[in-house]
Design a protein around this motif. Structure first.
Motif, PDB file in Angstrom:
ATOM      1  N   ARG A  87       0.879  -1.155  -0.015  1.00  0.00           N
ATOM      2  CA  ARG A  87      -0.040   0.091   0.029  1.00  0.00           C
ATOM      3  C   ARG A  87       0.764   1.239   0.081  1.00  0.00           C
ATOM      4  N   ALA A  88       0.610   1.965  -1.073  1.00  0.00           N
ATOM      5  CA  ALA A  88       1.466   3.494  -0.916  1.00  0.00           C
ATOM      6  C   ALA A  88       0.800   4.649  -0.779  1.00  0.00           C
ATOM      7  N   GLU A  89       1.277   5.575  -0.149  1.00  0.00           N
ATOM      8  CA  GLU A  89       0.779   6.972   0.425  1.00  0.00           C
ATOM      9  C   GLU A  89       1.452   7.808  -0.075  1.00  0.00           C
ATOM     10  N   VAL A  90       0.898   8.911  -0.708  1.00  0.00           N
ATOM     11  CA  VAL A  90       1.885  10.287  -1.025  1.00  0.00           C
ATOM     12  C   VAL A  90       2.010  10.940   0.473  1.00  0.00           C
ATOM     13  N   LYS A  91       3.493  10.907   0.618  1.00  0.00           N
ATOM     14  CA  LYS A  91       3.863  11.691   1.751  1.00  0.00           C
ATOM     15  C   LYS A  91       4.214  13.181   1.724  1.00  0.00           C
ATOM     16  N   PHE A  92       4.716  13.633   0.547  1.00  0.00           N
ATOM     17  CA  PHE A  92       4.763  15.002   0.137  1.00  0.00           C
ATOM     18  C   PHE A  92       4.742  15.313  -1.343  1.00  0.00           C
ATOM     19  N   ASP A  93       3.929  16.246  -1.557  1.00  0.00           N
ATOM     20  CA  ASP A  93       3.713  16.971  -2.853  1.00  0.00           C
ATOM     21  C   ASP A  93       4.888  17.978  -2.907  1.00  0.00           C
ATOM     22  N   GLY A  94       6.228  17.725  -3.224  1.00  0.00           N
ATOM     23  CA  GLY A  94       7.314  18.592  -3.514  1.00  0.00           C
ATOM     24  C   GLY A  94       8.215  17.974  -2.425  1.00  0.00           C
ATOM     25  N   ILE A  95       9.579  17.989  -2.989  1.00  0.00           N
ATOM     26  CA  ILE A  95      10.541  17.507  -2.050  1.00  0.00           C
ATOM     27  C   ILE A  95      11.830  18.564  -1.968  1.00  0.00           C
ATOM     28  N   ASP A  96      11.984  19.132  -0.782  1.00  0.00           N
ATOM     29  CA  ASP A  96      12.950  20.234  -0.642  1.00  0.00           C
ATOM     30  C   ASP A  96      14.423  19.744  -1.192  1.00  0.00           C
ATOM     31  N   GLY A  97      14.946  20.729  -1.791  1.00  0.00           N
ATOM     32  CA  GLY A  97      16.311  20.514  -2.518  1.00  0.00           C
ATOM     33  C   GLY A  97      16.224  19.887  -3.694  1.00  0.00           C
ATOM     34  N   VAL A  98      15.053  19.795  -4.310  1.00  0.00           N
ATOM     35  CA  VAL A  98      15.052  18.960  -5.655  1.00  0.00           C
ATOM     36  C   VAL A  98      14.358  20.001  -6.612  1.00  0.00           C
ATOM     37  N   PRO A  99      14.975  20.338  -7.644  1.00  0.00           N
ATOM     38  CA  PRO A  99      14.436  21.271  -8.600  1.00  0.00           C
ATOM     39  C   PRO A  99      13.085  20.916  -9.330  1.00  0.00           C
TER      40      PRO A  99
END
Length: 151
Positions: A87-99
């Motif tokens: 089972r998957a879950e989206v933890k973050f929409d956007g990752i710090d430090g990644v363009p």
């Protein structure tokens, strides 16, 4: 692990998932309700029961997971082919430090199954080349994998 089912990653598979690699991910399509398969490479086994991966926030993978958490990752490794179900879950929409606008997904593993057909083994694992600017690809891969490792 021929024809065996485990509730977690065995040591060899955990080790294989410590670096970027080619896998496919199957999700349930949010529009059709049918299967949808994509290839990804930014993933990491956090522990024997958890895989983290990154995908474009606008991708069908993310939309599908938001609609139905059931996923299967197919991994070719250890001279065989494995189906990693969970089972998957989206933890973050956007990752710090990644363009790029990427989402970080956490997958809780329910089952790991060796699905290689009887009497055979993999002799060459899938390989790929990134065909855009090599320096940019290397820099981006490092940024994404470092962010996943920190999550």
């Amino acid at each position: 692990m021929a024809n065996e089912v485990e509730p977690h990653l065995i040591k060899e598979l955990f080790e294989e998932l410590q670096t970027e690699r080619f896998v496919t991910i199957a999700t349930i399509d949010h529009e059709t309700g049918g299967p949808n398969v994509s290839a990804i490479s930014w993933l990491l086994a956090k522990d024997e029961k958890t895989i983290l991966f990154a995908a474009d926030s606008r991708s069908r993978i993310i939309e599908n997971i938001k609609g139905n958490r059931l996923v299967v990752i197919t991994l070719v490794a250890n001279e065989s082919t494995y189906s990693i179900q969970g089972r998957a879950e989206v933890k973050f929409d956007g990752i710090d430090g990644v363009p790029l606008k990427l989402s970080l997904v956490k997958m809780d593993i329910d089952e790991v199954r060796d699905v290689m057909f009887y009497g055979s083994k993999i002799v060459t694992e899938p390989m790929y080349d990134k065909i855009y600017d090599q320096a940019a690809a290397t820099r981006l891969d490092k940024q994404v994998m470092d962010a996943i490792k920190k999550a």
